[in-house]
Motif scaffolding. Structure first.
Motif, PDB file in Angstrom:
ATOM      1  N   ASP A   1      42.888  40.600  46.152  1.00 31.33           N
ATOM      2  CA  ASP A   1      41.740  39.741  45.852  1.00 31.33           C
ATOM      3  C   ASP A   1      40.921  40.259  44.677  1.00 31.33           C
ATOM      4  O   ASP A   1      40.464  39.475  43.843  1.00 31.33           O
ATOM      5  CB  ASP A   1      40.838  39.601  47.078  1.00 31.33           C
ATOM      6  CG  ASP A   1      41.473  38.775  48.173  1.00 31.33           C
ATOM      7  OD1 ASP A   1      42.490  38.101  47.900  1.00 31.33           O
ATOM      8  OD2 ASP A   1      40.954  38.792  49.307  1.00 31.33           O
ATOM      9  N   ALA A   2      40.717  41.566  44.609  1.00 32.38           N
ATOM     10  CA  ALA A   2      39.907  42.141  43.531  1.00 32.38           C
ATOM     11  C   ALA A   2      40.541  41.857  42.166  1.00 32.38           C
ATOM     12  O   ALA A   2      39.839  41.525  41.209  1.00 32.38           O
ATOM     13  CB  ALA A   2      39.732  43.639  43.737  1.00 32.38           C
ATOM     14  N   THR A   3      41.844  41.959  42.085  1.00 33.59           N
ATOM     15  CA  THR A   3      42.541  41.687  40.822  1.00 33.59           C
ATOM     16  C   THR A   3      42.414  40.221  40.451  1.00 33.59           C
ATOM     17  O   THR A   3      42.143  39.890  39.286  1.00 33.59           O
ATOM     18  CB  THR A   3      44.024  42.082  40.939  1.00 33.59           C
ATOM     19  OG1 THR A   3      44.110  43.459  41.299  1.00 33.59           O
ATOM     20  CG2 THR A   3      44.756  41.850  39.645  1.00 33.59           C
ATOM     21  N   LEU A   4      42.589  39.337  41.426  1.00 28.90           N
ATOM     22  CA  LEU A   4      42.442  37.902  41.155  1.00 28.90           C
ATOM     23  C   LEU A   4      41.025  37.576  40.700  1.00 28.90           C
ATOM     24  O   LEU A   4      40.825  36.751  39.806  1.00 28.90           O
ATOM     25  CB  LEU A   4      42.788  37.085  42.398  1.00 28.90           C
ATOM     26  CG  LEU A   4      44.256  37.037  42.789  1.00 28.90           C
ATOM     27  CD1 LEU A   4      44.421  36.292  44.107  1.00 28.90           C
ATOM     28  CD2 LEU A   4      45.087  36.394  41.703  1.00 28.90           C
ATOM     29  N   ARG A   5      40.043  38.237  41.298  1.00 30.82           N
ATOM     30  CA  ARG A   5      38.656  38.004  40.928  1.00 30.82           C
ATOM     31  C   ARG A   5      38.406  38.413  39.475  1.00 30.82           C
ATOM     32  O   ARG A   5      37.780  37.682  38.705  1.00 30.82           O
ATOM     33  CB  ARG A   5      37.732  38.778  41.872  1.00 30.82           C
ATOM     34  CG  ARG A   5      36.281  38.435  41.734  1.00 30.82           C
ATOM     35  CD  ARG A   5      35.446  39.008  42.875  1.00 30.82           C
ATOM     36  NE  ARG A   5      35.726  38.251  44.093  1.00 30.82           N
ATOM     37  CZ  ARG A   5      36.198  38.796  45.212  1.00 30.82           C
ATOM     38  NH1 ARG A   5      36.476  40.064  45.289  1.00 30.82           N
ATOM     39  NH2 ARG A   5      36.416  38.036  46.268  1.00 30.82           N
ATOM     40  N   ILE A   6      38.920  39.573  39.093  1.00 27.44           N
ATOM     41  CA  ILE A   6      38.755  40.050  37.716  1.00 27.44           C
ATOM     42  C   ILE A   6      39.447  39.107  36.733  1.00 27.44           C
ATOM     43  O   ILE A   6      38.878  38.733  35.705  1.00 27.44           O
ATOM     44  CB  ILE A   6      39.272  41.497  37.569  1.00 27.44           C
ATOM     45  CG1 ILE A   6      38.349  42.451  38.321  1.00 27.44           C
ATOM     46  CG2 ILE A   6      39.377  41.896  36.104  1.00 27.44           C
ATOM     47  CD1 ILE A   6      38.898  43.856  38.470  1.00 27.44           C
ATOM     48  N   VAL A   7      40.676  38.714  37.044  1.00 26.48           N
ATOM     49  CA  VAL A   7      41.414  37.796  36.174  1.00 26.48           C
ATOM     50  C   VAL A   7      40.668  36.460  36.080  1.00 26.48           C
ATOM     51  O   VAL A   7      40.565  35.874  35.002  1.00 26.48           O
ATOM     52  CB  VAL A   7      42.858  37.594  36.685  1.00 26.48           C
ATOM     53  CG1 VAL A   7      43.542  36.455  35.961  1.00 26.48           C
ATOM     54  CG2 VAL A   7      43.651  38.881  36.530  1.00 26.48           C
ATOM     55  N   GLY A   8      40.121  35.996  37.182  1.00 26.83           N
ATOM     56  CA  GLY A   8      39.365  34.742  37.176  1.00 26.83           C
ATOM     57  C   GLY A   8      38.118  34.822  36.312  1.00 26.83           C
ATOM     58  O   GLY A   8      37.817  33.903  35.539  1.00 26.83           O
ATOM     59  N   ILE A   9      37.388  35.922  36.411  1.00 20.00           N
ATOM     60  CA  ILE A   9      36.176  36.093  35.601  1.00 20.00           C
ATOM     61  C   ILE A   9      36.525  36.180  34.124  1.00 20.00           C
ATOM     62  O   ILE A   9      35.881  35.536  33.284  1.00 20.00           O
ATOM     63  CB  ILE A   9      35.394  37.341  36.065  1.00 20.00           C
ATOM     64  CG1 ILE A   9      34.786  37.082  37.450  1.00 20.00           C
ATOM     65  CG2 ILE A   9      34.305  37.715  35.061  1.00 20.00           C
ATOM     66  CD1 ILE A   9      34.216  38.318  38.114  1.00 20.00           C
ATOM     67  N   VAL A  10      37.556  36.959  33.792  1.00 23.24           N
ATOM     68  CA  VAL A  10      37.973  37.085  32.397  1.00 23.24           C
ATOM     69  C   VAL A  10      38.435  35.733  31.856  1.00 23.24           C
ATOM     70  O   VAL A  10      38.086  35.349  30.733  1.00 23.24           O
ATOM     71  CB  VAL A  10      39.072  38.166  32.244  1.00 23.24           C
ATOM     72  CG1 VAL A  10      39.688  38.139  30.861  1.00 23.24           C
ATOM     73  CG2 VAL A  10      38.502  39.540  32.543  1.00 23.24           C
ATOM     74  N   SER A  11      39.189  34.986  32.645  1.00 24.92           N
ATOM     75  CA  SER A  11      39.651  33.663  32.224  1.00 24.92           C
ATOM     76  C   SER A  11      38.484  32.711  32.004  1.00 24.92           C
ATOM     77  O   SER A  11      38.463  31.948  31.030  1.00 24.92           O
ATOM     78  CB  SER A  11      40.598  33.072  33.263  1.00 24.92           C
ATOM     79  OG  SER A  11      41.761  33.836  33.363  1.00 24.92           O
TER      80      SER A  11
END
Length: 61
Positions: free
Chosen positions: A38-48
């Motif tokens: 989840d943490a990785t998806l959250r970071i990728v989502g914020i960057v996107s």
């Protein structure tokens, strides 16, 4: 509001083309997302989101 609906429509077009042209790769991508922490998806989502906002700002600026 018109631009927003056009953007949503383009998302559907792009996703539809990916699954129509490369169904196996699309399934693998979805499986990879399900296995990603989840943490990785959250970071990728914020960057996107930031990238998308910057792109819109540059184009509409």
């Amino acid at each position: 509001m018109d631009d927003f609906l056009v953007a949503i429509g383009l998302v559907f077009v792009i996703e539809g083309l990916i699954f129509a042209a490369f169904p196996l790769s699309g399934k693998k991508a979805v499986a990879a997302v399900l296995e990603t922490p989840d943490a990785t998806l959250r970071i990728v989502g914020i960057v996107s989101a930031i990238f998308g906002l910057a792109l819109v700002w540059l184009m509409r600026g």
